[in-house]
Design an enzyme around this catalytic site. Structure first.
Site, PDB file in Angstrom:
ATOM      1  CD  GLU A  43      53.243  39.402  85.896  1.00 50.06           C
ATOM      2  OE1 GLU A  43      54.425  39.025  85.858  1.00 50.06           O
ATOM      3  OE2 GLU A  43      52.722  40.099  85.001  1.00 50.06           O
ATOM      4  CB  CYS A  53      53.358  38.578  82.219  1.00 47.96           C
ATOM      5  SG  CYS A  53      53.215  40.288  81.656  1.00 47.96           S
ATOM      6  CE  LYS A  87      57.045  37.243  83.335  1.00 44.29           C
ATOM      7  NZ  LYS A  87      56.779  38.629  83.819  1.00 44.29           N
TER       8      LYS A  87
END
Length: 283
Positions: free
Chosen positions: A50, A160, A119
């Site tokens: 990331e 994440c 995301k």
């Protein structure tokens, strides 16, 4: 060996735990060099971490943001084609239509952009006395699922904080994914507590391989990443795990293990769809 349907049963996966600096050009050059190294070691699917081209932080995202295609993704496309690999481009801050996103661009062996994952779940947390962070101060969430095909298996992507949401992994499993990859930068509070636990949970719940790809730890950074990029098999066993420094983690993925576990513990055919279901609301 081939699986039914002609898919290849094994392949090498590489996770690049990159030491990210404040100099974008250096990050890109070093990332591409490590991708080449991984490919030389036989990796067919390679992932970056990331925010691999930028320090992680809401104050950095606007400064480092790019369009896609742009400088960083062009470099990724070129090195994926040069090495003839599937390259999961970690994530970068993306600018589009006046909004910023935390975005993972994935490229095929011919350099084609296969999928762009924004995301979905923004990292807004407050653990008193330990960490407070609000991605939503600068970032907008994505709104679509992201999978891509390889000659080996279908792969599902998250970034994440997305790993905390079990429903996303379940939908990817429903859609035939056998490997889930989450570029992520957990911190020194959530990392030791939940990084491996969440990964093993997603793997066992869905009988898939799960990989998490962190930046290397920089104790002088404003946001200190946990590191410990990890690959877990469908039984929940840790196959490979990095320390905290810059390194490449490798594992040979054996898709026969997915079929074996699903035959031995057939949870998919035992689900009580008369009582509950997890259902996607978008394609």
């Amino acid at each position: 060996m081939l699986l039914p349907g002609g898919a290849m049963a094994t392949f090498r996966l590489a996770l690049i735990q990159l030491q990210v600096s404040s100099i974008k050009s250096d990050n890109l050059t070093r990332a591409c060099g490590l991708v080449r190294k991984a490919a030389m070691q036989g990796a067919k699917v390679v992932s970056l971490p990331e925010c691999f081209n930028s320090p992680y932080g809401t104050n950095y995202f606007p400064e480092y943001a790019e369009k896609i295609p742009g400088e960083s993704t062009q470099r990724l496309s070129e090195v994926a084609k040069e090495c003839s690999i599937y390259l999961i481009g970690g994530s970068i801050p993306e600018e589009d239509g006046g909004k910023l996103y935390n975005t993972c661009a994935t490229f095929g062996p011919d350099g084609t952009l296969l999928v762009k994952h924004r995301k979905l779940h923004l990292f807004d947390i407050d653990v008193p006395g330990k960490i407070t962070f609000q991605e939503s101060k600068t970032l907008s969430p994505g709104d679509s699922f992201s999978t891509f095909e390889t000659p080996y298996c279908r792969v599902g992507l998250g970034i994440c904080y997305d790993i905390r949401f079990a429903e996303l992994a379940q939908i990817y499993a429903q859609r035939g994914c056998q490997l889930l990859v989450y570029p992520g930068a957990f911190n020194m509070t959530t990392g030791p507590a939940h990084w491996e636990l969440l990964q093993r949970g997603r793997a066992v719940d869905n009988q898939v391989y799960v990989a998490t790809v962190s930046p290397a730890r920089d104790d002088k950074a404003s946001y200190v990443a946990w590191g410990h990029s990890t690959i877990v098999n469908p039984w929940g066993e840790v196959l490979a795990k990095a320390g905290t420094e810059e390194m490449i983690v490798y594992s040979d993925i054996d898709l026969k293990k997915v079929a074996e576990m699903r035959q031995q513990i057939p949870i998919f055919s035992q689900k009580r769809s008369d009582l509950y279901e997890v259902k996607a609301k978008k394609p």
